[in-house]
Motif scaffolding. Structure first.
Motif, short mmCIF file in Angstrom:
data_model
loop_
_atom_site.label_atom_id
_atom_site.label_comp_id
_atom_site.label_asym_id
_atom_site.label_seq_id
_atom_site.Cartn_x
_atom_site.Cartn_y
_atom_site.Cartn_z
N LEU A 1 0.75 -1.38 -0.06
CA LEU A 1 -0.04 -0.05 0.08
C LEU A 1 0.84 1.29 0.10
O LEU A 1 0.55 2.48 0.40
CB LEU A 1 -0.97 -0.12 1.33
CG LEU A 1 -2.13 -1.10 1.28
CD1 LEU A 1 -2.75 -1.03 2.59
CD2 LEU A 1 -2.79 -1.20 0.01
N ASP B 1 7.42 1.25 5.78
CA ASP B 1 8.09 1.39 7.07
C ASP B 1 8.10 0.25 7.84
O ASP B 1 6.82 -0.48 8.23
CB ASP B 1 7.21 2.49 7.82
CG ASP B 1 7.37 2.98 9.02
OD1 ASP B 1 8.66 2.40 9.43
OD2 ASP B 1 6.91 3.69 10.04
N ASP C 1 7.08 6.93 6.25
CA ASP C 1 6.67 6.06 4.92
C ASP C 1 7.55 6.48 3.89
O ASP C 1 7.47 7.35 3.11
CB ASP C 1 5.10 6.39 4.62
CG ASP C 1 4.24 6.05 5.60
OD1 ASP C 1 3.18 6.35 5.82
OD2 ASP C 1 4.64 4.92 6.35
N SER D 1 3.42 12.29 17.70
CA SER D 1 4.12 11.20 18.16
C SER D 1 3.46 9.93 18.24
O SER D 1 4.08 8.68 17.88
CB SER D 1 4.79 11.66 19.40
OG SER D 1 4.07 11.67 20.62
N VAL D 2 2.22 10.05 18.81
CA VAL D 2 1.32 8.86 18.83
C VAL D 2 0.95 8.00 17.60
O VAL D 2 0.95 6.69 17.60
CB VAL D 2 -0.21 9.20 19.30
CG1 VAL D 2 -1.11 8.07 19.81
CG2 VAL D 2 -0.16 10.10 20.59
N PHE D 3 1.12 8.89 16.34
CA PHE D 3 0.81 8.08 15.34
C PHE D 3 2.01 8.08 14.16
O PHE D 3 2.12 7.73 13.28
CB PHE D 3 -0.23 9.22 14.36
CG PHE D 3 -1.84 9.15 14.97
CD1 PHE D 3 -2.28 8.19 15.32
CD2 PHE D 3 -2.08 10.44 15.32
CE1 PHE D 3 -3.66 8.04 16.09
CE2 PHE D 3 -3.28 10.56 16.01
CZ PHE D 3 -4.18 9.38 16.26
N ARG D 4 3.17 8.46 14.93
CA ARG D 4 4.52 8.16 14.44
C ARG D 4 4.73 6.62 13.98
O ARG D 4 4.25 5.82 14.68
CB ARG D 4 5.59 8.55 15.17
CG ARG D 4 6.88 8.87 14.40
CD ARG D 4 7.83 9.64 15.34
NE ARG D 4 7.93 9.24 16.83
CZ ARG D 4 8.64 8.26 17.25
NH1 ARG D 4 9.81 7.80 16.24
NH2 ARG D 4 8.86 7.85 18.39
N ASN D 5 5.21 6.36 12.51
CA ASN D 5 5.50 5.07 12.23
C ASN D 5 4.15 4.13 12.01
O ASN D 5 4.17 2.98 12.03
CB ASN D 5 6.23 4.04 13.00
CG ASN D 5 7.76 4.85 13.26
OD1 ASN D 5 8.01 5.52 14.12
ND2 ASN D 5 8.21 4.65 12.21
N ALA D 6 2.84 4.88 11.97
CA ALA D 6 1.59 4.33 11.96
C ALA D 6 1.05 4.60 10.44
O ALA D 6 -0.20 4.35 10.46
CB ALA D 6 0.51 4.40 13.03
N GLY D 7 1.80 5.23 9.70
CA GLY D 7 1.23 5.52 8.16
C GLY D 7 0.54 4.68 7.47
O GLY D 7 -0.51 4.69 6.82
N HIS D 8 1.29 3.38 7.90
CA HIS D 8 0.73 2.29 6.90
C HIS D 8 -0.89 1.89 7.50
O HIS D 8 -1.51 1.37 6.44
CB HIS D 8 1.61 0.98 7.00
CG HIS D 8 1.81 0.55 8.37
ND1 HIS D 8 2.78 1.12 9.28
CD2 HIS D 8 1.37 -0.69 8.99
CE1 HIS D 8 2.62 0.30 10.30
NE2 HIS D 8 1.96 -0.37 10.28
N LEU D 9 -1.04 2.07 8.84
CA LEU D 9 -2.36 1.64 9.11
C LEU D 9 -3.49 2.64 8.59
O LEU D 9 -4.63 2.33 8.11
CB LEU D 9 -2.39 1.68 10.87
CG LEU D 9 -1.55 0.76 11.32
CD1 LEU D 9 -1.73 0.81 12.86
CD2 LEU D 9 -2.09 -0.88 10.94
N ARG E 1 -3.18 4.21 5.67
CA ARG E 1 -3.40 3.64 4.07
C ARG E 1 -4.17 2.60 4.20
O ARG E 1 -5.27 2.48 3.41
CB ARG E 1 -1.92 3.36 3.59
CG ARG E 1 -0.88 4.45 3.44
CD ARG E 1 0.23 3.97 2.86
NE ARG E 1 1.43 5.15 3.15
CZ ARG E 1 1.58 5.62 1.83
NH1 ARG E 1 1.07 5.17 0.67
NH2 ARG E 1 2.58 6.62 1.82
N LEU E 2 -4.33 1.64 5.15
CA LEU E 2 -5.12 0.45 5.34
C LEU E 2 -6.40 0.81 5.48
O LEU E 2 -7.43 0.43 4.78
CB LEU E 2 -4.68 -0.65 6.33
CG LEU E 2 -5.44 -1.94 6.34
CD1 LEU E 2 -5.27 -2.66 5.34
CD2 LEU E 2 -5.26 -2.59 7.52
#
Lengths: 395, 156
Positions: free
Chosen positions: A141, A145, A395, B2-10, B12-13
């Motif tokens: 997608l 990361d 990302d 910071s809470v959503f850091r590295n959660a970008g793929h979620l 996108r899902l």
């Protein structure tokens, strides 16, 4: 009339629900069972079954994709089936099930598989070429990361999805039992125990299927079978099987003790038309033998070779036994007359839309899908440990 | 944040699901007929469509407005509650244009449909073995179908 004994009402002579309706609960049961096995590791932290975790998820997906096919083949107008989603009738259990199925497929299974395989997908999108690369890139997608924190988030979210998945799996298969159990006009089906019995037998069959698939795949890959893992799986299968068998016997004893107006007719049916499929195949060969064999392994110390053989035999017999249980419920419930004075016969056709060949094809198809899924998303540890690029930030 | 850091793929899902849901709702709005649910769990416009279909049956009241003698005879007999068109077939064309002769039903076929002996029929219901009862002679030779009991004066 050939195949009819005693007095049957005209609309009872031929069966409406064929062998495909036998396969449908069988296949959904395998899905639910495989998922419950996967959740053992994820939620209940049974570390021993870890080698089968990913395989169990892929097996559940492969069977879930095939689960609606028997229904589609059974429908007179399959092209209209999508209307169930567009204009669902809220009082119809079957219409609501469409959403349960979709929820389970999309919100539970696909999400959990995606989260669990994401690191592998990202790695494969960078190490493969051509159309495979394109496929993996689409599956990422657009996010590469795989930092420690991102994977930790995946782990947490995946845990939560599995937690939701357990009641969803129960709902998925409990529905099938509910559909039969709620038919009050049919004394063979009408029992509040039906959904519970269906769920437990589903767990047993799903666990047996994953155990056999794991053993077969290890053999095909010429790799050693993790005996600690299969020992544990067989143990869990036995525990759940004992509960399942107790519930089935409880239902039987209840029917015998209650002995309502249908009892004589149903009792006669079990002793004649269903004798082989119910008493011999389901209860003796498909339940007592596998439980006894696995119980024996717990008591006597067998060598690895013997244990493997016992697990293959008991797993296969379990699958046959649960299939026989579905057969006895679906077909058995249509063999007797509501007058309780007559019986009909079900003769399975060979080359028809609802025939034997189609049924065999439907049972092979999930294995083919599983083979493709395993190729796309290898569940094996060494494959998942593909060298990942340095974790990127964001990302 | 910071809470959503590295959660970008979620996200996108989640976006895929949102797009899927929106696509479903758009397709649903486009495909489900506007009149669906107007009166119940069906397409409301279906009623007017069905109403506009050509009529085939006229109804016994329509027949009785002209055939008063037959209606009187029938009402006194065992067939009082059998509708005219149950035996004569659809008669709307005959009503529209009385010059169209609907023809007489074939008694040899029609009567036995209800009166041939069958174990599935109630015992009180008049039923016969046609070959034994009439030997191939048409039922209407003796019975008047509009009042069939001979003893009740229904003979021809």
């Amino acid at each position: 009339m050939p195949g009819v004994e005693g007095y049957m009402y005209p609309n009872e002579v031929s069966l409406y629900w064929s062998v495909l309706i036998v396969l449908y609960p069988y296949i959904t049961g395998l899905v639910a069972g495989a998922f419950i096995l996967a959740s053992l590791e994820r939620i209940f932290h049974v570390e021993a079954v870890k080698p089968t975790y990913r395989l169990a998820l892929l097996t559940a997906l492969a069977f879930l994709l095939v689960a609606p096919l028997p229904l589609q083949l059974h429908l007179g107008h399959p092209e209209r089936s999508y209307e169930m989603y567009l204009t669902p009738h809220r009082t119809s259990a079957m219409a609501m099930f469409g959403f349960v199925y979709l929820w389970y497929l999309m919100a539970v299974l696909v999400v959990e598989i995606w989260l669990d395989f994401r690191a592998d997908i990202v790695a494969l999108s960078q190490t493969t070429t051509g159309w495979r690369r394109l496929m993996y890139r689409i599956l990422t997608l657009g996010s590469t990361d795989v930092s420690e924190r991102a994977l930790h988030i995946d782990e947490r979210v995946g845990w939560f999805v599995t937690l939701i998945g357990i009641p969803s799996a129960f709902l998925l298969h409990g529905y099938v039992g509910f559909i039969f159990g709620s038919i009050k006009a049919n004394p063979w089906w009408s029992s509040p125990l039906m959904p519970v019995v269906f769920i437990f037998s589903a767990m047993v069959s799903g666990i047996a299927a994953v155990m056999l698939v794991y053993m077969a795949m290890m053999r095909l890959r010429r790799e050693p079978i993790d005996m600690r893992c299969v020992d544990k799986i067989a143990q869990y299968m036995m525990y759940i099987f004992v509960i399942d068998f107790s519930l089935e016997m409880l239902d039987l004893v209840h029917r015998i003790y209650e002995a309502d107006e249908s009892f004589r007719s149903l009792n006669f049916m079990v002793h004649t038309k269903l004798w082989f499929s119910q008493v011999i195949l389901q209860i003796c060969i498909g339940t007592i033998v596998p439980i006894s064999l696995i119980a024996l392994v717990q008591i006597v110390k067998f060598s690895e070779k013997w244990r493997k053989a016992i697990y293959v035999v008991s797993g296969s017999l379990t699958l046959i036994g649960v299939l026989a249980m579905r057969w006895n419920v679906v077909i058995g419930g249509q063999l007797f007359s509501k007058s309780f004075l007559g019986y009909t016969t079900y003769k399975i056709a060979l080359v028809t839309r609802e025939g034997l060949l189609v049924s065999i094809g439907l049972m092979i198809l999930p294995l083919v899908i599983l083979a493709v899924l395993v190729k796309i998303l290898p569940p094996w540890p060494e494959k998942s440990a593909v060298s990942l690029p340095a974790p990127s930030v964001g990302d | 944040m910071s809470v959503f850091r590295n959660a970008g793929h979620l996200f996108r899902l989640a976006a895929v699901f949102v797009v899927g849901t929106v696509a479903f709702l758009v397709i649903r709005a486009a495909v489900v007929p506007r009149s669906f649910g107007e009166y119940g769990h069906y397409r409301g416009a279906a009623i007017s469509e069905i109403a506009s279909l050509p009529l085939h049956f006229a109804g016994h009241q329509t027949c009785e407005t002209c055939h008063t003698d037959i209606a009187k005879m029938k009402s006194a007999g065992m067939h009082a509650h059998v509708n005219c068109e149950a035996c004569h077939g659809p008669l709307e064309k005959h009503v529209k244009d009385p010059s169209i002769d609907p023809g007489k039903p074939d008694a040899a076929v029609l009567c036995v449909r209800c009166h041939a002996a069958s174990a599935a029929r109630p015992k009180w219901f008049p039923q016969v073995d046609p070959a034994q009862h009439s030997g191939g002679i048409a039922c209407t030779t003796c019975h008047n179908p509009h009042n069939p009991v001979i003893a009740a004066g229904g003979s021809k």
